[in-house]
Scaffold this motif. Sequence first.
Motif, PDB file in Angstrom:
ATOM      1  N   VAL A 131       0.836  -1.203   0.000  1.00  0.00           N
ATOM      2  CA  VAL A 131       0.000   0.000   0.000  1.00  0.00           C
ATOM      3  C   VAL A 131       0.868   1.249   0.000  1.00  0.00           C
ATOM      4  CG1 VAL A 131      -1.647   1.329   1.395  1.00  0.00           C
ATOM      5  CG2 VAL A 131      -2.001  -1.115   1.023  1.00  0.00           C
ATOM      6  N   LEU A 132       1.925   1.256   0.786  1.00  0.00           N
ATOM      7  CA  LEU A 132       2.835   2.390   0.835  1.00  0.00           C
ATOM      8  C   LEU A 132       3.516   2.611  -0.515  1.00  0.00           C
ATOM      9  CD1 LEU A 132       4.176   4.555   2.610  1.00  0.00           C
ATOM     10  CD2 LEU A 132       5.951   2.885   3.118  1.00  0.00           C
ATOM     11  N   ALA A 133       3.938   1.536  -1.174  1.00  0.00           N
ATOM     12  CA  ALA A 133       4.573   1.662  -2.488  1.00  0.00           C
ATOM     13  C   ALA A 133       3.581   2.206  -3.513  1.00  0.00           C
ATOM     14  CB  ALA A 133       5.122   0.301  -2.935  1.00  0.00           C
ATOM     15  N   LEU A 134       2.342   1.727  -3.484  1.00  0.00           N
ATOM     16  CA  LEU A 134       1.326   2.224  -4.404  1.00  0.00           C
ATOM     17  C   LEU A 134       1.039   3.700  -4.147  1.00  0.00           C
ATOM     18  CD1 LEU A 134      -0.679   1.534  -6.647  1.00  0.00           C
ATOM     19  CD2 LEU A 134      -2.337   1.002  -4.855  1.00  0.00           C
ATOM     20  N   ALA A 135       0.945   4.077  -2.881  1.00  0.00           N
ATOM     21  CA  ALA A 135       0.715   5.476  -2.541  1.00  0.00           C
ATOM     22  C   ALA A 135       1.883   6.352  -2.995  1.00  0.00           C
ATOM     23  CB  ALA A 135       0.496   5.635  -1.048  1.00  0.00           C
ATOM     24  N   ALA A 136       3.089   5.868  -2.866  1.00  0.00           N
ATOM     25  CA  ALA A 136       4.257   6.627  -3.320  1.00  0.00           C
ATOM     26  C   ALA A 136       4.225   6.816  -4.830  1.00  0.00           C
ATOM     27  CB  ALA A 136       5.539   5.918  -2.898  1.00  0.00           C
ATOM     28  N   LEU A 137       3.858   5.775  -5.567  1.00  0.00           N
ATOM     29  CA  LEU A 137       3.771   5.894  -7.026  1.00  0.00           C
ATOM     30  C   LEU A 137       2.688   6.891  -7.428  1.00  0.00           C
ATOM     31  CD1 LEU A 137       4.257   2.210  -8.216  1.00  0.00           C
ATOM     32  CD2 LEU A 137       5.813   4.127  -8.525  1.00  0.00           C
ATOM     33  N   VAL A 138       1.566   6.877  -6.744  1.00  0.00           N
ATOM     34  CA  VAL A 138       0.479   7.814  -7.060  1.00  0.00           C
ATOM     35  C   VAL A 138       0.916   9.241  -6.748  1.00  0.00           C
ATOM     36  CG1 VAL A 138      -1.837   8.538  -6.358  1.00  0.00           C
ATOM     37  CG2 VAL A 138      -1.362   6.132  -6.830  1.00  0.00           C
ATOM     38  N   LEU A 139       1.560   9.433  -5.592  1.00  0.00           N
ATOM     39  CA  LEU A 139       1.985  10.775  -5.211  1.00  0.00           C
ATOM     40  C   LEU A 139       3.088  11.320  -6.105  1.00  0.00           C
ATOM     41  CD1 LEU A 139       1.919  10.586  -1.320  1.00  0.00           C
ATOM     42  CD2 LEU A 139       0.369  11.841  -2.825  1.00  0.00           C
ATOM     43  N   VAL A 140       3.946  10.456  -6.597  1.00  0.00           N
ATOM     44  CA  VAL A 140       4.999  10.902  -7.501  1.00  0.00           C
ATOM     45  C   VAL A 140       4.395  11.314  -8.841  1.00  0.00           C
ATOM     46  CG1 VAL A 140       6.984  10.096  -8.846  1.00  0.00           C
ATOM     47  CG2 VAL A 140       6.889   9.673  -6.415  1.00  0.00           C
ATOM     48  N   GLY A 141       3.387  10.602  -9.298  1.00  0.00           N
ATOM     49  CA  GLY A 141       2.790  10.915 -10.583  1.00  0.00           C
ATOM     50  C   GLY A 141       1.852  12.109 -10.524  1.00  0.00           C
ATOM     51  N   THR A 142       1.355  12.478  -9.377  1.00  0.00           N
ATOM     52  CA  THR A 142       0.394  13.565  -9.250  1.00  0.00           C
ATOM     53  C   THR A 142       0.956  14.923  -9.651  1.00  0.00           C
ATOM     54  OG1 THR A 142      -0.780  12.375  -7.514  1.00  0.00           O
ATOM     55  CG2 THR A 142      -1.160  14.741  -7.634  1.00  0.00           C
ATOM     56  N   PRO A 143       2.130  15.351  -9.164  1.00  0.00           N
ATOM     57  CA  PRO A 143       2.602  16.690  -9.535  1.00  0.00           C
ATOM     58  C   PRO A 143       3.198  16.750 -10.947  1.00  0.00           C
ATOM     59  CG  PRO A 143       4.000  15.793  -7.804  1.00  0.00           C
ATOM     60  CD  PRO A 143       2.951  14.790  -8.100  1.00  0.00           C
ATOM     61  N   GLY A 144       3.160  15.682 -11.670  1.00  0.00           N
ATOM     62  CA  GLY A 144       3.677  15.694 -13.034  1.00  0.00           C
ATOM     63  C   GLY A 144       5.082  15.118 -13.169  1.00  0.00           C
ATOM     64  N   LEU A 145       5.591  14.548 -12.118  1.00  0.00           N
ATOM     65  CA  LEU A 145       6.897  13.903 -12.231  1.00  0.00           C
ATOM     66  C   LEU A 145       6.742  12.627 -13.048  1.00  0.00           C
ATOM     67  CD1 LEU A 145       8.102  14.246  -8.552  1.00  0.00           C
ATOM     68  CD2 LEU A 145       8.798  15.620 -10.486  1.00  0.00           C
ATOM     69  N   GLU A 146       7.689  12.419 -13.923  1.00  0.00           N
ATOM     70  CA  GLU A 146       7.580  11.258 -14.797  1.00  0.00           C
ATOM     71  C   GLU A 146       8.374  10.093 -14.179  1.00  0.00           C
ATOM     72  OE1 GLU A 146       8.706  10.135 -19.322  1.00  0.00           O
ATOM     73  OE2 GLU A 146       8.041  12.168 -18.893  1.00  0.00           O
ATOM     74  N   LEU A 147       7.690   9.021 -13.982  1.00  0.00           N
ATOM     75  CA  LEU A 147       8.309   7.849 -13.402  1.00  0.00           C
ATOM     76  C   LEU A 147       7.980   6.674 -14.313  1.00  0.00           C
ATOM     77  CD1 LEU A 147       9.870   6.684 -10.971  1.00  0.00           C
ATOM     78  CD2 LEU A 147       7.686   6.167  -9.939  1.00  0.00           C
ATOM     79  N   THR A 148       8.909   6.387 -15.213  1.00  0.00           N
ATOM     80  CA  THR A 148       8.681   5.283 -16.157  1.00  0.00           C
ATOM     81  C   THR A 148       9.682   4.183 -15.878  1.00  0.00           C
ATOM     82  OG1 THR A 148      10.128   6.316 -17.768  1.00  0.00           O
ATOM     83  CG2 THR A 148       7.781   6.810 -17.935  1.00  0.00           C
ATOM     84  N   PHE A 149       9.242   2.984 -16.050  1.00  0.00           N
ATOM     85  CA  PHE A 149      10.122   1.846 -15.874  1.00  0.00           C
ATOM     86  C   PHE A 149      10.610   1.389 -17.254  1.00  0.00           C
ATOM     87  CE2 PHE A 149       7.276   1.541 -12.168  1.00  0.00           C
ATOM     88  CZ  PHE A 149       8.251   1.632 -11.173  1.00  0.00           C
ATOM     89  N   PRO A 150      11.883   1.133 -17.387  1.00  0.00           N
ATOM     90  CA  PRO A 150      12.403   0.724 -18.707  1.00  0.00           C
ATOM     91  C   PRO A 150      11.939  -0.641 -19.134  1.00  0.00           C
ATOM     92  CG  PRO A 150      14.208   0.898 -17.074  1.00  0.00           C
ATOM     93  CD  PRO A 150      12.931   1.253 -16.400  1.00  0.00           C
TER      94      PRO A 150
END
Length: 84
Positions: free
Chosen positions: A65-84
């Motif tokens: 749950v913490l990892a999912l919340a971190a991914l959602v919060l990182v994507g919210t302000p427009g930070l791009e988090l892509t996995f290769p």
Amino acid sequence: MDWVPLVLVTFKLLVFGTGMFYAIKWHYDKEKEESGKQTAQRSEKRALLRARGNVAAALVLSLLVLALAALVLVGTPGLELTFP
């Protein structure tokens, strides 16, 4: 000067010999005492293992749950988090 190592080695052997005697005696007495308690302890051990499993499952779930919340919060302000 020649008697010092002889006295110290003798003292060391006496101390270690006494310690080993009492360690072996303690383990023997403990095993003898626990042989009668093994059946009662098995059910307690199962309950303890079940409780540990529940705690471990809750920990893993909370980490997911913490990892999912971190991914959602990182994507919210427009930070791009892509996995290769």
